[in-house]
Every structure is written in C-alpha cells, then in structure tokens.
Motif scaffolding. Structure first.
Motif, PDB file in Angstrom:
ATOM      1  N   THR A 127     -76.203  14.219 -68.278  1.00  0.00           N
ATOM      2  CA  THR A 127     -77.276  15.039 -67.713  1.00  0.00           C
ATOM      3  C   THR A 127     -78.583  14.266 -67.593  1.00  0.00           C
ATOM      4  O   THR A 127     -79.375  14.521 -66.680  1.00  0.00           O
ATOM      5  CB  THR A 127     -77.493  16.311 -68.550  1.00  0.00           C
ATOM      6  N   ARG A 128     -78.831  13.314 -68.479  1.00  0.00           N
ATOM      7  CA  ARG A 128     -80.043  12.502 -68.366  1.00  0.00           C
ATOM      8  C   ARG A 128     -79.930  11.504 -67.227  1.00  0.00           C
ATOM      9  O   ARG A 128     -80.828  11.382 -66.386  1.00  0.00           O
ATOM     10  CB  ARG A 128     -80.307  11.757 -69.680  1.00  0.00           C
ATOM     11  N   VAL A 129     -78.831  10.770 -67.179  1.00  0.00           N
ATOM     12  CA  VAL A 129     -78.683   9.722 -66.163  1.00  0.00           C
ATOM     13  C   VAL A 129     -78.586  10.318 -64.764  1.00  0.00           C
ATOM     14  O   VAL A 129     -79.141   9.782 -63.797  1.00  0.00           O
ATOM     15  CB  VAL A 129     -77.447   8.851 -66.471  1.00  0.00           C
ATOM     16  N   CYS A 130     -77.913  11.459 -64.640  1.00  0.00           N
ATOM     17  CA  CYS A 130     -77.753  12.054 -63.316  1.00  0.00           C
ATOM     18  C   CYS A 130     -79.069  12.583 -62.741  1.00  0.00           C
ATOM     19  O   CYS A 130     -79.135  12.874 -61.547  1.00  0.00           O
ATOM     20  CB  CYS A 130     -76.711  13.163 -63.357  1.00  0.00           C
ATOM     21  N   ARG A 131     -80.113  12.710 -63.570  1.00  0.00           N
ATOM     22  CA  ARG A 131     -81.405  13.142 -63.048  1.00  0.00           C
ATOM     23  C   ARG A 131     -82.358  11.978 -62.802  1.00  0.00           C
ATOM     24  O   ARG A 131     -83.515  12.185 -62.456  1.00  0.00           O
ATOM     25  CB  ARG A 131     -82.057  14.127 -64.030  1.00  0.00           C
ATOM     26  N   SER A 132     -81.889  10.746 -62.965  1.00  0.00           N
ATOM     27  CA  SER A 132     -82.785   9.598 -62.812  1.00  0.00           C
ATOM     28  C   SER A 132     -82.086   8.512 -62.016  1.00  0.00           C
ATOM     29  O   SER A 132     -81.105   7.924 -62.471  1.00  0.00           O
ATOM     30  CB  SER A 132     -83.189   9.047 -64.185  1.00  0.00           C
ATOM     31  N   LYS A 133     -82.610   8.219 -60.848  1.00  0.00           N
ATOM     32  CA  LYS A 133     -81.977   7.202 -60.000  1.00  0.00           C
ATOM     33  C   LYS A 133     -82.065   5.816 -60.630  1.00  0.00           C
ATOM     34  O   LYS A 133     -81.153   5.002 -60.470  1.00  0.00           O
ATOM     35  CB  LYS A 133     -82.610   7.229 -58.618  1.00  0.00           C
ATOM     36  N   TYR A 134     -83.147   5.523 -61.345  1.00  0.00           N
ATOM     37  CA  TYR A 134     -83.215   4.181 -61.924  1.00  0.00           C
ATOM     38  C   TYR A 134     -82.282   4.051 -63.121  1.00  0.00           C
ATOM     39  O   TYR A 134     -81.736   2.961 -63.368  1.00  0.00           O
ATOM     40  CB  TYR A 134     -84.656   3.779 -62.274  1.00  0.00           C
ATOM     41  N   LEU A 135     -82.044   5.135 -63.877  1.00  0.00           N
ATOM     42  CA  LEU A 135     -81.061   5.073 -64.951  1.00  0.00           C
ATOM     43  C   LEU A 135     -79.641   4.948 -64.391  1.00  0.00           C
ATOM     44  O   LEU A 135     -78.774   4.312 -65.007  1.00  0.00           O
ATOM     45  CB  LEU A 135     -81.168   6.300 -65.843  1.00  0.00           C
ATOM     46  N   GLN A 136     -79.404   5.517 -63.237  1.00  0.00           N
ATOM     47  CA  GLN A 136     -78.103   5.338 -62.596  1.00  0.00           C
ATOM     48  C   GLN A 136     -77.873   3.867 -62.244  1.00  0.00           C
ATOM     49  O   GLN A 136     -76.769   3.341 -62.414  1.00  0.00           O
ATOM     50  CB  GLN A 136     -78.000   6.218 -61.360  1.00  0.00           C
ATOM     51  N   ARG A 137     -78.914   3.207 -61.784  1.00  0.00           N
ATOM     52  CA  ARG A 137     -78.762   1.775 -61.484  1.00  0.00           C
ATOM     53  C   ARG A 137     -78.534   0.973 -62.771  1.00  0.00           C
ATOM     54  O   ARG A 137     -77.805  -0.006 -62.777  1.00  0.00           O
ATOM     55  CB  ARG A 137     -80.009   1.271 -60.749  1.00  0.00           C
ATOM     56  N   TRP A 138     -79.126   1.411 -63.876  1.00  0.00           N
ATOM     57  CA  TRP A 138     -78.984   0.705 -65.149  1.00  0.00           C
ATOM     58  C   TRP A 138     -77.583   0.912 -65.730  1.00  0.00           C
ATOM     59  O   TRP A 138     -76.894  -0.041 -66.082  1.00  0.00           O
ATOM     60  CB  TRP A 138     -80.055   1.179 -66.111  1.00  0.00           C
ATOM     61  N   TYR A 139     -77.154   2.148 -65.827  1.00  0.00           N
ATOM     62  CA  TYR A 139     -75.859   2.445 -66.436  1.00  0.00           C
ATOM     63  C   TYR A 139     -74.692   2.115 -65.508  1.00  0.00           C
ATOM     64  O   TYR A 139     -73.596   1.778 -65.982  1.00  0.00           O
ATOM     65  CB  TYR A 139     -75.769   3.935 -66.799  1.00  0.00           C
ATOM     66  N   LEU A 140     -74.898   2.243 -64.200  1.00  0.00           N
ATOM     67  CA  LEU A 140     -73.798   2.149 -63.240  1.00  0.00           C
ATOM     68  C   LEU A 140     -73.974   0.945 -62.319  1.00  0.00           C
ATOM     69  O   LEU A 140     -73.687   0.999 -61.121  1.00  0.00           O
ATOM     70  CB  LEU A 140     -73.704   3.451 -62.434  1.00  0.00           C
ATOM     71  N   HIS A 141     -74.452  -0.159 -62.899  1.00  0.00           N
ATOM     72  CA  HIS A 141     -74.789  -1.356 -62.139  1.00  0.00           C
ATOM     73  C   HIS A 141     -73.595  -1.880 -61.341  1.00  0.00           C
ATOM     74  O   HIS A 141     -73.741  -2.362 -60.215  1.00  0.00           O
ATOM     75  CB  HIS A 141     -75.300  -2.433 -63.099  1.00  0.00           C
ATOM     76  N   ARG A 142     -72.411  -1.771 -61.911  1.00  0.00           N
ATOM     77  CA  ARG A 142     -71.214  -2.320 -61.262  1.00  0.00           C
ATOM     78  C   ARG A 142     -70.975  -1.721 -59.883  1.00  0.00           C
ATOM     79  O   ARG A 142     -70.474  -2.394 -58.987  1.00  0.00           O
ATOM     80  CB  ARG A 142     -70.007  -2.056 -62.164  1.00  0.00           C
ATOM     81  N   HIS A 143     -71.335  -0.458 -59.701  1.00  0.00           N
ATOM     82  CA  HIS A 143     -71.057   0.226 -58.439  1.00  0.00           C
ATOM     83  C   HIS A 143     -72.310   0.401 -57.569  1.00  0.00           C
ATOM     84  O   HIS A 143     -72.231   1.032 -56.518  1.00  0.00           O
ATOM     85  CB  HIS A 143     -70.438   1.595 -58.723  1.00  0.00           C
TER      86      HIS A 143
END
Length: 436
Positions: A127-143
């Motif tokens: 719920t935290r990462v899905c509300r933050s585009k920059y956290l998505q880039r951090w956690y989901l860098h591979r994709h």
C-alpha cells in the motif's frame, strides 16, 4: 456496558465518493450481508456526496456514515492522520470486519487501518509503494524504465541538458495522468518544472513508446486468484499528454504471456497479499514489458463493467469476498469488451446525438453514477451496450490533458476482436458531439 460483540458489524470503503458510487455493487453486496457501510472520502466531495445521499432511492442511501478528510494529492501521506482519526472514532461504535480502498487517493491510510485492525489487505509495503511512483522505481527497478528521482530540494540544481530524450516528467503521488507530460528536449523540462508546486517530488524517466497495457489481478493470501491483460490506447502519439482513450478486455495478444509473468514478479516483490491490483505497462523496443505504475485498488474508468461484459460476472463481488476473508474465484473472459473515449471538438457542450436503435446516451456528468451495463450471452453478436456523457451540458470542452477532460465514452462487446473493431467504427460514425 456495550461489548465489541454487541456493536454493529461494519465495513469501510475509502476513496473519491463518486468512484465509490460509480460501482454501486460494492454497496449492495455489503448491504446484503447486513454490514453497516462506512465511507471515508476527501473533504472536497462533501457537497456532492451529501446531495447524492439525500436521494432516498439511490445507492448512496445504503451508506450509514461518511467521514470527510483533508489532504492534498501532491503531498505525500497528507490524508493519513484524518483517516486514522475517523476510523478511531468508528472503532468505538462498530465491529469493523473489512476495509477496502476503492479509489487511489486513500490507498495508503486504508492499509494502515487494515493492518492495525487485523483485516485482509495488500500489506504495508504494497500500500505504501503503490501510492508512490518513486518508491515503485526503487523497489521495482528490474521492470522499470531508466529514471531520475527529483526531490524538491534538488529541483533548482537539475541540468535538463544532461538527460536523455525523449523523456517523461511526472509527479510522484498524483493519479489520472495529472501532471504527466512528455519532453523531447531540455527546454521542455525547463518550462514544465515551473508548473509543479515547490514541495512536490518529481520523476524524469525514459519515454517508452511501445503499445500500452494494464494487468488486473485478484490476489488472496498471496496467491493469484485471477489475472488478465487489458490492451490500451492513449493520446501521447499526437500530444504531450498521456490520456487513456480505449481499453480492451479479453483480447488475445502475443505480449500477454510476458506481461503476466512480469506482473507476477512485481506482486511477489511487493509481498502483495489480499486485494486487487491494476498495473500499467508499455513494451520497449525489444518487446520487454516496462512498468509505468501499479495501483493497489480497483481499476478506473470503465474496466469494472468491461470485465462483467467479458466474463458475465461482476468483479466487485469477489473484491468484497477477499476483503472479508471469504474464498474468491473469477472466470476467464468469454467475450471481448472495449470502452472508447471519443476525442471531442473544443467549445461549449450543447448536445450528444446518437443514431443507434434501442440505445440512448446517458448523461451522468452531475453525479457520475453509472447505470449498470448488463452482460449478454457469450454468443451475442457485436453489441453497443452503453454511451455515457461524463460532462454536463454547458461545460467547456478543451484539450485532453488528463482523464478528467474526457467527455463521451461508449461500451461495446463482441465474440472476437474483428467483430469488436467493426462495431467500434460504426458507433464512432453514429455519435455527434455538438459544441458551440
């Protein structure tokens, strides 16, 4: 003294009020279970919500209580305290058995309250990462596409000339394509930066120009109950914006397998537990899926009615089952369904004329309460199911910069994609958007 067991059983829905009422099946499904329906929505919807609730026979009449909370889309976590305060008060009066974020705005605080109450939910990381585009880039860098995170304190030192182009500039916490623009040269970045509030974190990332898709997934206990690919079109091929113009559910596409695999890996990385996700992807020049963003809530626009048209069954029932810890299941599409948003002429909206037997345009701009679009039989011929006008008469129609600028849409379905394409062309020629 009233014990917890004596309190009324309740369920909390959060998000924009009009998004909640757009899918009244949530409300009727909860009411069928004799659950008190509690809604948390941003303060800006108060007048509109109270007007809708005053309608004695409308779906909003099923709602027992509404809490209005303050915050801002361009400020991270700004709604959290208001949501927690509202639910803390309800916790003393109700036995809360489930919570679900219908809309994007309140996904993070809904995760916080569900975690504290021990309810089924996606998980705090999700719920935290899905509300933050920059956290998505951090956690989901591979994709993810190559990207640069620009915190507010570093914006003045940014050198647009050092970036690779074409690029996409986007705010980190908004939704509905708000503030997302493309940049072909350094001057575009320099000009657009001034339009964002000083406190807003931005992303600048590689522009991926391949076809766009989304993947909708139902998860329960960390297991994928259902996953399906939606093909999309946007206006970015002829505009600097990224407004979605069509969604197609149930079609066969060579990229579907790769998209489903990449989506599953993303959900595993997030530790996603219970709920629905709507992830958005584009294919890069090598055909590799690149994640644009992922949301831990119901897909927007007309995707819920599209899934019902394609499968014959509503998604909302299964979403509620997951949020209550009941076993969920959902069938594969048996038809192909599409929503099309028409690009309109600019001016004052006077009328929308439809030349189609048995179908009239539904004007839903004032309330955004969508009439239910009932599915047909699996072998029905290609069919126009509905035409929706999302703006009021007298509204000014201009360029499509965000999803809120769209005015007219229609829903169609067919046994196959060829039939769907054919009826889309006929419906387009049968609709006239009249402006002055």
């Amino acid at each position: 003294m009233t014990t917890t067991a004596d309190r009324p059983r309740a369920f909390i829905l959060t998000g924009a009020f009009w998004v909640i009422c757009r899918s009244p099946r949530y409300l009727t499904e909860l009411a069928r279970r004799d659950l008190s329906i509690l809604v948390v929505t941003p303060e800006g919807f108060r007048d509109r919500a109270e007007a809708v609730r005053a309608q004695e026979d409308g779906p909003a009449s099923l709602i027992h209580d509404v809490a209005y909370v303050s915050g801002s889309l361009d400020m991270e976590a700004s709604f959290n305290s208001g949501v927690v305060a509202a639910v803390a008060a309800w916790r003393e009066r109700y036995r809360i058995e489930g919570a679900y974020a219908v809309g994007e705005t309140l996904v993070e605080p809904t995760g916080i309250i569900a975690d504290a109450l021990g309810l089924p939910f996606p998980g705090l990381r999700a719920t935290r990462v899905c509300r933050s585009k920059y956290l998505q880039r951090w956690y989901l860098h591979r994709h993810s596409p190559a990207s640069l995170i620009v915190p507010p304190s570093e914006r003045d030192g940014l050198d647009p000339g050092a970036l690779d182009y074409p690029a996409v500039l986007k705010p980190a916490t908004r939704h509905s394509s708000s503030g997302v623009v493309s940049a072909d040269e350094p001057a575009d970045i320099a000009r657009e930066l001034a339009a964002y509030p000083d406190h807003e974190t931005l992303l600048i990332e590689q522009k991926v120009t391949g076809p766009e898709y989304s993947v909708e997934t139902l998860s329960q206990g960390g297991r994928r109950v259902f996953a399906s690919v939606t093909a999309k079109t946007t206006n970015d091929t002829r505009s600097r914006a990224f407004v979605e113009l069509s969604h197609t559910v149930g079609g066969a596409d060579p990229a579907n397998g790769a998209l489903l695999d990449a989506n599953a890996d993303v959900l595993d990385r997030l530790g996603f537990e219970d709920g629905i996700t709507h992830s958005e992807w584009r294919l890069d020049p090598t055909g590799t899926p690149r994640l644009m963003e992922i949301a831990a809530r119901t897909p927007g626009d007309g995707l819920l009615p599209l899934y019902e048209l394609a499968t014959g069954r509503p998604l909302e029932d299964q979403i509620i089952r997951i949020a209550l810890g009941e076993p969920a299941e959902y069938p594969r599409p048996r038809r192909v369904a599409r929503q099309v948003y028409l690009e309109h002429p600019h001016g004052v909206l006077e009328d929308v004329r439809l030349d189609w037997p048995g179908v009239t345009a539904s004007w839903i701009g004032e309330t955004d309460l969508w009439p239910r679009t009932a599915p047909g039989a699996a072998d029905d011929p290609p069919t126009l199911r509905a035409v929706f006008v999302h703006r009021e008469k007298g509204a000014t129609l201009g360029p499509l910069h965000s999803s809120d600028d769209r005015a007219v849409a229609f829903l169609i379905d067919a046994p196959d994609t060829d039939g769907l394409d054919e009826i889309e062309a006929r419906v387009r020629s049968a609709i006239d958007i009249v402006v002055s």
